[in-house]
Write a protein that holds these residues in place. Structure first.
Motif, PDB file in Angstrom:
ATOM      1  N   THR A  98       4.362   3.450   8.245  1.00  0.00           N
ATOM      2  CA  THR A  98       4.821   2.579   6.745  1.00  0.00           C
ATOM      3  C   THR A  98       4.238   1.370   6.854  1.00  0.00           C
ATOM      4  O   THR A  98       3.941   0.492   7.777  1.00  0.00           O
ATOM      5  N   LEU A  99       3.391   1.329   5.460  1.00  0.00           N
ATOM      6  CA  LEU A  99       2.632   0.179   5.348  1.00  0.00           C
ATOM      7  C   LEU A  99       3.403  -0.632   4.129  1.00  0.00           C
ATOM      8  O   LEU A  99       3.819  -0.247   3.169  1.00  0.00           O
ATOM      9  N   VAL A 100       3.033  -1.850   4.297  1.00  0.00           N
ATOM     10  CA  VAL A 100       3.558  -2.602   2.970  1.00  0.00           C
ATOM     11  C   VAL A 100       2.111  -3.394   2.355  1.00  0.00           C
ATOM     12  O   VAL A 100       1.345  -3.989   3.056  1.00  0.00           O
ATOM     13  N   VAL A 101       1.911  -3.013   0.854  1.00  0.00           N
ATOM     14  CA  VAL A 101       0.475  -3.146   0.659  1.00  0.00           C
ATOM     15  C   VAL A 101       0.669  -4.241  -0.435  1.00  0.00           C
ATOM     16  O   VAL A 101       1.547  -4.241  -1.346  1.00  0.00           O
ATOM     17  N   ALA A 102      -0.320  -5.127  -0.546  1.00  0.00           N
ATOM     18  CA  ALA A 102      -0.582  -6.134  -1.699  1.00  0.00           C
ATOM     19  C   ALA A 102      -0.864  -5.436  -2.804  1.00  0.00           C
ATOM     20  O   ALA A 102      -1.527  -4.419  -3.031  1.00  0.00           O
ATOM     21  N   CYS A 103       0.059  -5.889  -3.656  1.00  0.00           N
ATOM     22  CA  CYS A 103      -0.072  -5.246  -5.206  1.00  0.00           C
ATOM     23  C   CYS A 103      -1.641  -5.258  -5.698  1.00  0.00           C
ATOM     24  O   CYS A 103      -1.872  -3.986  -6.288  1.00  0.00           O
ATOM     25  N   GLU A 104      -2.265  -6.240  -5.586  1.00  0.00           N
ATOM     26  CA  GLU A 104      -3.675  -6.169  -6.078  1.00  0.00           C
ATOM     27  C   GLU A 104      -4.581  -5.117  -5.533  1.00  0.00           C
ATOM     28  O   GLU A 104      -5.634  -4.757  -6.245  1.00  0.00           O
ATOM     29  N   TRP A 150      -3.480  -2.060  -4.379  1.00  0.00           N
ATOM     30  CA  TRP A 150      -2.916  -0.865  -4.362  1.00  0.00           C
ATOM     31  C   TRP A 150      -3.656   0.168  -4.853  1.00  0.00           C
ATOM     32  O   TRP A 150      -3.963   1.345  -4.094  1.00  0.00           O
ATOM     33  N   LEU A 151      -4.328  -0.101  -5.930  1.00  0.00           N
ATOM     34  CA  LEU A 151      -4.798   1.279  -6.695  1.00  0.00           C
ATOM     35  C   LEU A 151      -6.235   1.502  -5.712  1.00  0.00           C
ATOM     36  O   LEU A 151      -6.364   2.679  -5.656  1.00  0.00           O
ATOM     37  N   ARG A 152      -6.813   0.566  -5.332  1.00  0.00           N
ATOM     38  CA  ARG A 152      -8.035   0.722  -4.598  1.00  0.00           C
ATOM     39  C   ARG A 152      -7.613   1.331  -3.391  1.00  0.00           C
ATOM     40  O   ARG A 152      -8.247   2.657  -2.725  1.00  0.00           O
ATOM     41  N   LEU A 153      -6.817   1.164  -2.421  1.00  0.00           N
ATOM     42  CA  LEU A 153      -6.115   1.774  -1.398  1.00  0.00           C
ATOM     43  C   LEU A 153      -5.913   3.148  -1.719  1.00  0.00           C
ATOM     44  O   LEU A 153      -5.995   4.124  -0.772  1.00  0.00           O
ATOM     45  N   ALA A 154      -5.133   3.355  -2.819  1.00  0.00           N
ATOM     46  CA  ALA A 154      -4.492   4.804  -3.194  1.00  0.00           C
ATOM     47  C   ALA A 154      -5.598   5.864  -3.271  1.00  0.00           C
ATOM     48  O   ALA A 154      -5.590   6.565  -2.676  1.00  0.00           O
ATOM     49  N   GLU A 155      -6.627   5.271  -3.959  1.00  0.00           N
ATOM     50  CA  GLU A 155      -7.821   6.051  -4.159  1.00  0.00           C
ATOM     51  C   GLU A 155      -8.545   6.425  -2.754  1.00  0.00           C
ATOM     52  O   GLU A 155      -8.819   7.484  -2.529  1.00  0.00           O
ATOM     53  N   TRP A 156      -8.581   5.665  -1.860  1.00  0.00           N
ATOM     54  CA  TRP A 156      -9.265   5.675  -0.723  1.00  0.00           C
ATOM     55  C   TRP A 156      -8.346   6.644   0.100  1.00  0.00           C
ATOM     56  O   TRP A 156      -8.990   7.593   0.708  1.00  0.00           O
ATOM     57  N   LEU A 157      -7.068   6.506   0.232  1.00  0.00           N
ATOM     58  CA  LEU A 157      -6.037   7.389   0.930  1.00  0.00           C
ATOM     59  C   LEU A 157      -6.337   8.852   0.344  1.00  0.00           C
ATOM     60  O   LEU A 157      -6.235   9.805   1.120  1.00  0.00           O
ATOM     61  N   LYS A 158      -6.521   8.939  -0.952  1.00  0.00           N
ATOM     62  CA  LYS A 158      -6.545  10.353  -1.461  1.00  0.00           C
ATOM     63  C   LYS A 158      -8.019  10.839  -1.080  1.00  0.00           C
ATOM     64  O   LYS A 158      -7.997  12.110  -0.994  1.00  0.00           O
ATOM     65  N   HIS A 159      -8.882  10.112  -1.251  1.00  0.00           N
ATOM     66  CA  HIS A 159     -10.121  10.840  -1.114  1.00  0.00           C
ATOM     67  C   HIS A 159     -10.977  10.621   0.358  1.00  0.00           C
ATOM     68  O   HIS A 159     -11.820  11.239   0.620  1.00  0.00           O
TER      69      HIS A 159
END
Lengths: 366, 292
Positions: free
Chosen positions: B170-176, B178-187
């Motif tokens: 479980t991670l708490v991710v900084a809002c700014e 998030w999108l970059r991290l999501a992209e990284w997690l997906k790829h």
């Protein structure tokens, strides 16, 4: 050149083939759909908000009313989440009873789908056959917990009622009966040329799309993704039983049809083993505190309902009521792909595709 | 004599019913005889929870966390007044809580803040935590390292493993970020989180958050991500471009919590009627007719 005028057509909310109060606004060019906008919320009751003011036992009846065609699995996902959060052990007999009713429910739910789907497409009699057989299961449930649709059967730590004497035997007798009937239906419908022409190659999508849209259940497996939570993330007693996960390859309505029929057969297989191993005696309630007050924490429990992954996300602050309760409803998530599938299809295929997704609007809206 | 008793019982019964219906208890002085039976329980619950918080505060001394906690404690104080009393016992509880708040401002009273199933970070767990480290701890370290390297140094605000939930990272991710991290997690080939299984909004009173449950169907790696937003103008980047499954889910969260998802293709209400005022799943939401 002749151009037909664009027509805006309102399908639903009151239309039998929308399986409840679901509405879709379609733009038609002749008979071809150019745009589709689903409109939901006609059955939104705010279950999640209501749950914040109820204790966990009081929430169980509300889960019955979400996916009312498959109330037993809904019951299970809630009590399962709370049990995981509280580390409650469920007696074996209770877990067996739960598993048996869940698999019976899967058979009943798929029968309802089968009957209504064929009704959508234009065959009247399968609907009557399906409901005749479902009636046996409903009667079994009625005998077990006194209700025909909204069972409110499971409790945190076990089940409310033990099986009455002779009940298991009735389940045992049901299995060969249903098998025989299924063969009959297969011969009656599955090879029917008109039927096949209506569903083969309709509503097709590939694996990547299915995963991206978060589909689950037969909708996902029809593309060949081996993802059945009973197998992938085992819960309850499923690891003890042998069963196969039917998969499709093309991702069209026909594959979804075949998978659901196969799943009935697999459920009967599980039931057969479960009835054979059913413990002759034992408790039906585990050791549960009088007031169910899970410790602080959060949990996301998920199981395989007839429609896909049903999940329950609970945030507890150590009170008797959940701080936040969210249901991941498979019908809601699966339905998202509908507008994409409809564009370029004809009006008649709208009914075929919508039926193939297998939604229950009580669950879409929650 | 017996008639009197009957009458009294009837009266009691009425009051019970009234409590059950959650009528406004402020204007109902007759309900006081019931309070003693409820009060001890409530107080017990509260004191134990504050104790919990104290012990947690001692065991967890992460600077970032505590700083955030102070903030939330302050915010909470601001927030308490407009909260409508649900029933008498609740108002009692609220009063008690606000008392506690004023007494112990330096200690984080924001019980709303903590997720106890979350053990402290790797470095801490070696020190004084009695629980044995989760088998997924190396994986978490690896993930955090990857995020630091590929996304941003400060992307993850806190991390832990939810042991009850099958050792869910479980991670708490900084809002700014998030999108970059999501992209990284997906790829990222090691994770490939291609399946968004659940998306839920949560009103934590001092802040709002969205919780994403992701899994890679081929890697079988699972992660839960919390992204927080403030209450006044909550906004979180939409992930619909990455997972189409987020589309309606985000609309639902927008509808029921009022969280704005930037760059969402069609952010409109989905459950409530379009002209509806307010966001029903917010904790401070006041229904038009409180008795319904």
């Amino acid at each position: 050149m002749i151009r037909t005028e664009e027509l805006l057509l309102n399908v639903g909310p009151q239309h039998p083939s929308t399986h409840g109060v679901f509405r879709i606004i379609v733009k038609l060019d002749g008979e071809v759909i150019t745009d589709a906008t689903p409109v939901m919320g006609y059955l939104h009751r705010g279950t999640e908000k209501l749950a914040e003011n109820l204790n966990y036992t009081q929430i169980i009846p509300y889960t019955d009313r979400m996916d009312y065609v498959s109330a037993m699995t809904n019951n299970y996902v809630l009590v399962h989440a709370v049990e995981k959060l509280m580390d409650i052990e469920v007696p074996e007999r209770a877990e067996f009873l739960r598993l048996i009713v869940m698999e019976l429910q899967r058979v009943a739910s798929h029968l309802v789908w089968w009957g209504t789907y064929l009704l959508d497409i234009g065959a009247m009699s399968p609907f009557l056959y399906a409901f005749r057989d479902r009636e046996i299961i409903v009667d079994l449930f009625n005998e077990l917990c006194g209700a025909r649709l909204t069972y409110n059967y499971m409790r945190v730590g076990g089940v409310k009622w033990d099986a009455p004497s002779g009940w298991i035997d009735k389940v045992r007798d049901f299995i060969p009966h249903m098998r025989k009937r299924l063969d009959e239906y297969d011969r009656l419908v599955s090879g029917n040329e008109i039927f096949l022409a209506r569903i083969k190659g309709v509503g097709q999508y590939d694996q990547e799309t299915a995963i991206n849209y978060g589909l689950s259940g037969a909708n996902l497996r029809s593309t060949g993704v081996d993802w059945d939570l009973r197998r992938a993330e085992p819960y309850s007693l499923y690891p003890r039983f042998e069963f196969d996960v039917p998969l499709g390859s093309k991702g069209d309505c026909y594959d979804r049809y075949v998978i659901r029929i196969q799943e009935i057969k697999e459920s009967l297989r599980i039931l057969e083993q479960a009835v054979a191993q059913f413990p002759s005696s034992g408790e039906t309630m585990g050791k549960v505190p009088r007031v169910i007050r899970p410790p602080e924490g959060e949990i996301y429990a998920r199981i395989e309902s007839p429609r896909g992954e049903i999940g329950c996300y609970i945030i507890s602050k150590g009170k008797a009521e959940p701080y936040r309760l969210k249901f991941r409803r498979p019908s809601f998530v699966n339905l998202q792909i509908l507008p994409k599938l409809l564009i370029g299809e004809t009006m008649t295929n709208l009914i075929t595709i919508l039926g193939g997704v297998d939604i229950v609007v009580g669950e879409v809206d929650c | 004599m017996s008639e009197d008793k009957n009458q009294r019982e009837e009266k009691d019964h009425k009051q019970e019913q009234e409590q059950g219906h959650k009528l406004e208890q402020k204007s109902e002085p007759s309900s006081t005889p019931h309070e003693p039976s409820h009060e001890p329980l409530q107080q017990e619950a509260i004191s134990s929870s504050t104790q919990d918080v104290h012990s947690q505060a001692i065991s967890q001394e992460e600077k970032v966390e505590t700083a955030a906690l102070h903030e939330t404690a302050n915010l909470e104080q601001k927030q308490t007044p407009p909260k409508p009393p649900a029933n008498a016992t609740d108002t009692e509880a609220a009063k008690d809580k606000s008392k506690n708040d004023t007494k112990a401002t330096p200690t984080p009273t924001g019980s709303a803040k903590e997720r106890p199933a979350k053990p402290p970070r790797a470095a801490k767990s070696a020190e004084a935590v009695p629980e044995e480290p989760s088998p997924l701890q190396p994986l978490l370290d690896q993930l955090l390292e990857g995020i630091k390297r590929e996304v941003a140094e400060s992307a993850v605000q806190s991390a832990g493993i939810n042991q009850k939930n099958g050792h869910l990272i479980t991670l708490v991710v900084a809002c700014e970020h998030w999108l970059r991290l999501a992209e990284w997690l997906k790829h990222d080939p090691a994770w490939q989180c291609n399946y968004l299984r659940n998306l839920s909004g949560v009103d934590q009173e001092s802040y709002l958050e969205v919780v994403y449950h992701l899994i890679g169907l081929s890697t079988r790696r699972e992660v839960a991500i919390h992204v927080r937003a403030d209450c006044d103008s909550p906004s979180i980047p939409s992930v619909t471009s990455l997972w189409e499954a987020a589309n309606w889910n985000e609309r639902e969260v927008y509808d029921l919590f009022g969280i704005h998802f930037s760059d969402h293709p069609n952010l409109t209400r989905i459950m409530m009627p379009d002209q509806w005022v307010g966001h029903p799943l917010r904790k401070d939401y006041e229904p038009l007719d409180s008795e319904v």
